[in-house]
Design an enzyme around this catalytic site. Structure first.
Site, mmCIF file in Angstrom:
data_model
loop_
_atom_site.group_PDB
_atom_site.id
_atom_site.type_symbol
_atom_site.label_atom_id
_atom_site.label_comp_id
_atom_site.label_asym_id
_atom_site.label_seq_id
_atom_site.Cartn_x
_atom_site.Cartn_y
_atom_site.Cartn_z
ATOM 1 N N THR A 1 1.237 -9.864 -6.285
ATOM 2 C CA THR A 1 1.614 -8.470 -6.429
ATOM 3 C C THR A 1 3.010 -8.280 -5.837
ATOM 4 O O THR A 1 3.568 -9.177 -5.200
ATOM 5 C CB THR A 1 0.638 -7.548 -5.683
ATOM 6 O OG1 THR A 1 0.866 -7.670 -4.274
ATOM 7 C CG2 THR A 1 -0.812 -7.910 -5.982
ATOM 8 N N GLU A 2 3.562 -7.080 -6.030
ATOM 9 C CA GLU A 2 4.858 -6.775 -5.434
ATOM 10 C C GLU A 2 4.792 -6.900 -3.909
ATOM 11 O O GLU A 2 5.692 -7.463 -3.272
ATOM 12 C CB GLU A 2 5.306 -5.363 -5.813
ATOM 13 C CG GLU A 2 5.600 -5.162 -7.287
ATOM 14 C CD GLU A 2 4.403 -4.675 -8.080
ATOM 15 O OE1 GLU A 2 4.598 -4.260 -9.232
ATOM 16 O OE2 GLU A 2 3.271 -4.730 -7.547
ATOM 17 N N TYR A 3 3.723 -6.366 -3.312
ATOM 18 C CA TYR A 3 3.567 -6.428 -1.860
ATOM 19 C C TYR A 3 3.427 -7.868 -1.390
ATOM 20 O O TYR A 3 3.976 -8.262 -0.361
ATOM 21 C CB TYR A 3 2.342 -5.620 -1.421
ATOM 22 C CG TYR A 3 2.555 -4.134 -1.369
ATOM 23 C CD1 TYR A 3 3.468 -3.572 -0.487
ATOM 24 C CD2 TYR A 3 1.834 -3.284 -2.191
ATOM 25 C CE1 TYR A 3 3.665 -2.205 -0.420
ATOM 26 C CE2 TYR A 3 2.029 -1.909 -2.153
ATOM 27 C CZ TYR A 3 2.934 -1.375 -1.269
ATOM 28 O OH TYR A 3 3.128 -0.025 -1.220
ATOM 29 N N ASP B 1 -4.930 -0.004 1.333
ATOM 30 C CA ASP B 1 -4.591 0.661 2.591
ATOM 31 C C ASP B 1 -5.624 0.254 3.651
ATOM 32 O O ASP B 1 -6.826 0.416 3.444
ATOM 33 C CB ASP B 1 -4.630 2.177 2.387
ATOM 34 C CG ASP B 1 -4.022 2.945 3.553
ATOM 35 O OD1 ASP B 1 -4.143 2.478 4.712
ATOM 36 O OD2 ASP B 1 -3.440 4.018 3.321
ATOM 37 N N ASP C 1 -2.745 -8.711 3.527
ATOM 38 C CA ASP C 1 -1.959 -9.347 4.578
ATOM 39 C C ASP C 1 -2.425 -8.871 5.947
ATOM 40 O O ASP C 1 -1.891 -9.301 6.968
ATOM 41 C CB ASP C 1 -0.474 -9.008 4.415
ATOM 42 C CG ASP C 1 -0.216 -7.527 4.685
ATOM 43 O OD1 ASP C 1 -0.923 -6.681 4.087
ATOM 44 O OD2 ASP C 1 0.684 -7.203 5.486
ATOM 45 N N GLU D 1 -8.390 -3.667 -11.804
ATOM 46 C CA GLU D 1 -7.645 -3.658 -10.545
ATOM 47 C C GLU D 1 -7.580 -2.237 -10.015
ATOM 48 O O GLU D 1 -7.110 -1.325 -10.701
ATOM 49 C CB GLU D 1 -6.224 -4.198 -10.723
ATOM 50 C CG GLU D 1 -5.458 -4.254 -9.389
ATOM 51 C CD GLU D 1 -3.990 -4.628 -9.533
ATOM 52 O OE1 GLU D 1 -3.394 -5.015 -8.511
ATOM 53 O OE2 GLU D 1 -3.436 -4.518 -10.655
ATOM 54 N N GLU E 1 -4.319 3.696 -10.913
ATOM 55 C CA GLU E 1 -3.312 4.079 -9.923
ATOM 56 C C GLU E 1 -3.269 5.603 -9.855
ATOM 57 O O GLU E 1 -3.116 6.265 -10.872
ATOM 58 C CB GLU E 1 -1.942 3.520 -10.306
ATOM 59 C CG GLU E 1 -0.800 3.973 -9.429
ATOM 60 C CD GLU E 1 -1.000 3.610 -7.971
ATOM 61 O OE1 GLU E 1 -0.897 4.536 -7.121
ATOM 62 O OE2 GLU E 1 -1.279 2.439 -7.673
#
Length: 216
Positions: free
Chosen positions: A191-193, A118, A154, A44, A69
């Site tokens: 995911t959190e988002y 992003d 999204d 990921e 990350e």
């Protein structure tokens, strides 16, 4: 949202270098040895605080997962959650993912996840989008011949851009989903988002694609 600085982060990372692996380039083409088994490796890019990675590792214990990350404060949060989970099929990298070929060898990754990257909406920033051609070249090299790229977002503009980018590159689109949560996919790990956006009624898009050299 800007992450709060954690002055203890360096010490934490040193104490937990079995989980947050330093000098990732030293392990290129040898990640199965680092895990100590021959299970397939899923990667990921931009793992955030680790919710997706932990959920996937629980769901698929027969797979090894690596999360990259760049933010030190964020990777520490992810590492704390992984340690609390007790899972042994996750490794984390606090690295810049601008060229994955420096960290992973040819055909070393079975599946690659891009989750809520992003969008870089301005045209002058197109080359920074993780679905731009130069990134696809990296993914093609490190993925197995039948490896899969799974992309969730999204952002409608980024999704449409990415579909064109994938197609122009010669990739085979296995799935194009314009409303992921409408199909009630029980295997989907959020995911959190994704939780945040979907709770507000925003549509989540997903695409699964393989490169042209795939036999599938």
């Amino acid at each position: 949202m800007r992450q709060r600085h954690k002055p203890w982060a360096d010490e934490f990372l040193q104490e937990n270098n079995h989980l947050v692996v330093p000098r990732a380039t030293d392990h290129r083409q040898n990640w199965q040895k680092v895990f100590g088994n021959d299970k397939p490796i899923h990667l990921e890019v931009g793992t955030g605080k680790g919710q997706f990675l932990i959920g996937m590792a629980k769901q698929y214990p027969e797979v090894n997962f690596i999360g990259i990350e760049i933010s030190k404060s964020v990777i520490v949060s992810a590492a704390e959650k992984v340690l609390a989970s007790g899972l042994d099929n996750i490794l984390l990298l606090n690295e810049d993912a601008s060229d994955l070929r420096e960290m992973f060898g040819e055909n070393e990754i079975a599946t690659l996840y891009l989750n809520f990257s992003d969008p870089w909406p301005k045209n002058r920033h197109e080359k920074r989008r993780l679905t731009y051609q130069s990134f696809l070249e990296q993914y093609e090299e490190i993925l197995e011949q039948d490896g899969e790229l799974i992309f969730k977002t999204d952002n409608r503009g980024l999704f449409e851009y990415s579909l064109v980018s994938f197609t122009d590159y010669g990739m085979k689109l296995q799935e194009v989903n314009l409303d992921l949560h409408a199909i009630n996919d029980e295997t989907n790990v959020m995911t959190e988002y994704e939780e945040k956006f979907s709770s507000k009624g925003q549509v989540i898009y997903r695409c699964r694609a393989r490169f042209g050299n795939s036999s599938i």
